[in-house]
Write a protein that holds these residues in place. Structure first.
Motif, PDB file in Angstrom:
ATOM      1  N   HIS A 262      39.074  40.400  37.614  1.00  0.00           N
ATOM      2  CA  HIS A 262      39.944  40.698  38.752  1.00  0.00           C
ATOM      3  C   HIS A 262      41.212  39.846  38.729  1.00  0.00           C
ATOM      4  N   ARG A 263      41.125  38.661  38.163  1.00  0.00           N
ATOM      5  CA  ARG A 263      42.269  37.749  38.038  1.00  0.00           C
ATOM      6  C   ARG A 263      42.870  37.383  39.393  1.00  0.00           C
ATOM      7  N   ASP A 264      42.028  37.300  40.402  1.00  0.00           N
ATOM      8  CA  ASP A 264      42.478  36.944  41.743  1.00  0.00           C
ATOM      9  C   ASP A 264      41.980  35.569  42.173  1.00  0.00           C
ATOM     10  N   SER A 265      41.310  34.866  41.272  1.00  0.00           N
ATOM     11  CA  SER A 265      40.713  33.579  41.612  1.00  0.00           C
ATOM     12  C   SER A 265      40.995  32.576  40.504  1.00  0.00           C
ATOM     13  N   ASP A 266      40.769  31.314  40.808  1.00  0.00           N
ATOM     14  CA  ASP A 266      40.907  30.288  39.785  1.00  0.00           C
ATOM     15  C   ASP A 266      39.801  30.419  38.745  1.00  0.00           C
ATOM     16  N   VAL A 267      38.582  30.715  39.222  1.00  0.00           N
ATOM     17  CA  VAL A 267      37.424  30.832  38.336  1.00  0.00           C
ATOM     18  C   VAL A 267      36.650  32.102  38.675  1.00  0.00           C
ATOM     19  N   GLU A 268      36.357  32.904  37.647  1.00  0.00           N
ATOM     20  CA  GLU A 268      35.439  34.035  37.772  1.00  0.00           C
ATOM     21  C   GLU A 268      34.281  33.756  36.828  1.00  0.00           C
ATOM     22  N   SER A 269      33.080  33.677  37.388  1.00  0.00           N
ATOM     23  CA  SER A 269      31.952  33.244  36.572  1.00  0.00           C
ATOM     24  C   SER A 269      30.772  34.193  36.700  1.00  0.00           C
ATOM     25  N   MET A 270      30.016  34.296  35.615  1.00  0.00           N
ATOM     26  CA  MET A 270      28.742  34.994  35.700  1.00  0.00           C
ATOM     27  C   MET A 270      27.760  34.112  36.449  1.00  0.00           C
TER      28      MET A 270
END
Length: 428
Positions: A262-270
């Motif tokens: 999504h590229r809307d956050s600092d971190v996207e994690s499983m």
């Protein structure tokens, strides 16, 4: 008698005149000393301008050398004082700026990013979500910067750390990436054997400059030790302005992951969660009967993010996260990097601690699937078996290589019974 009186009077008058003359001379000396330029200053409107002009042109001065030196000394002293005051003002200004910076971060960020707006109607208000990226600084590592220009696509890439201990899994890892046509990936080699292995297999590889403190761990360390290094190494990638998908080696890629962020956050994690509640959070009620009427206490719970697969953008909060985790791991070498990673992400500010102000997103656990979800749930459900995840991370099981190969057989080669031989969990 009359003649004598007149002589006396004349004598007195003469004395008075003499006294007056003496007083006049003394006053003249005093005024001459106090007002060497006369009663009128050079700025006086009645001063003869031609005399002033003449003095300026000829460079003459009525000041004595001693007085000129004294004035120069005074000017030097005032100049030093002025410089000190300016320095003090700068220090106070900087302190004020830092103090103001921490007062209303959200408002100031909005002011930087755009115009301030009035609050909209009920239900329409949306807070700021995406932090701005940092200004790239190629001076931190010019060699890496040149390599990333060639490898990265859209300023983002997959990055994995590897040493010779994981060579077999590394082959399954990069083969699955190549199969998808993904080219923006990079192996950070922790020893020379992996450098040669990657070059032989046409895999983009980067060997860091020697660092004795890190290299000793890199050459001989196990999974957890090597995993802790990534937070220090990743910092340079972010400083250079690149978004990084940090990937462990025990992962099989089945779709291009960059199509699903999504590229809307600092971190996207499983997530290590295995259903909607554990993956995305739930209200857990704690029961303490001795409290009587207040025996039930509501708590918020969420299963941890997996520090072996997360997409991180080059923002200030992201870099602060890496710094915090790396610092704690260096001071607490027995700590598990995943536990520290989650504590820094989720712990709120409280007395004696300033929490990290980072935006985070939990990835879809059916798309970014951990091996507990796959082996305990998905493979037993006819409907879920038809779904094709983006990746499968064999993080819950120690027999990683055979399970990775089984994942390839099931999802790539279509062998429907490829997963059946494995138990749900691990056999000790």
């Amino acid at each position: 008698m009359a003649v004598g009186r007149r002589d006396k009077i004349q004598s007195i008058r003469g004395s008075r005149i003499a006294i007056a003359i003496v007083i006049g001379v003394l006053l003249g000396c005093v005024f001459a000393f106090l007002f060497p330029h006369g009663f009128f200053t050079p700025n006086s409107p009645i001063q003869n301008p031609r005399i002033v002009t003449s003095n300026v042109q000829t460079g003459t001065s009525c000041e004595s050398p001693e007085r000129v030196n004294m004035l120069k000394s005074d000017m030097a002293s005032l100049s030093d004082t002025n410089a000190g005051l300016k320095k003090r003002v700068r220090e106070l200004t900087e302190k004020l700026r830092l103090a103001e910076q921490g007062q209303d971060n959200a408002q100031k960020q909005v002011m930087v990013l755009g115009d301030q707006h009035k609050v909209g109607p009920f239900g329409t208000v949306k807070a700021l979500r995406t932090n701005p990226t940092v200004v790239p600084d190629e001076s931190v590592n010019p060699r890496l910067a040149k390599m990333l220009e060639k490898v990265a696509v859209g300023k983002e890439l997959i990055v994995a750390l590897a040493n010779s201990n994981v060579k077999s899994m590394l082959e399954v890892w990069f083969t699955s990436i190549k199969r998808l046509g993904v080219t923006n990936y990079l192996v950070v080699a922790l020893d020379d054997q992996i450098v040669e292995y990657c070059k032989t297999n046409d895999v983009p590889v980067y060997k860091r400059d020697p660092d004795e403190g890190i290299d000793s761990v890199a050459r001989t360390g196990g999974n957890h030790a090597v995993s802790g290094l990534k937070f220090r190494i990743l910092r340079e990638f972010l400083q250079l302005g690149y978004s990084v998908l940090l990937s462990d080696i025990d992962i099989v890629y089945l779709q291009n992951p960059f199509d699903h962020f999504h590229r809307d956050s600092d971190v996207e994690s499983m997530t290590d969660g295995h259903n909607n509640m554990t993956a995305y959070g739930f209200n857990d009620v704690s029961d303490e009967p001795t409290m009587g009427w207040a025996r039930y206490a509501h708590t918020m719970r969420i299963w941890v993010y997996n520090s072996g697969f997360f997409y991180i953008r080059p923002t200030i909060p992201s870099i602060e996260l890496l710094d915090r985790v790396a610092d704690r791991l260096s001071k607490q070498p027995n700590s598990w990097d995943q536990a520290v990673f989650n504590e820094e992400l989720f712990f709120p500010s409280h007395p004696g601690y300033e929490g990290l102000h980072a935006a985070k997103r939990t990835l879809d656990f059916y798309q970014f699937m951990n091996s507990k979800v796959l082996f305990k749930t998905v493979r037993k459900d006819a409907r879920l078996k038809k779904l094709k995840p983006v990746i499968v991370h064999v993080n819950y099981h120690p027999d990683k290589l055979p399970r990775m190969k089984a994942v390839v057989e099931f999802y790539v080669n279509g062998k429907q019974n490829a997963l059946d031989a494995f138990p749900d969990g691990s056999e000790w």
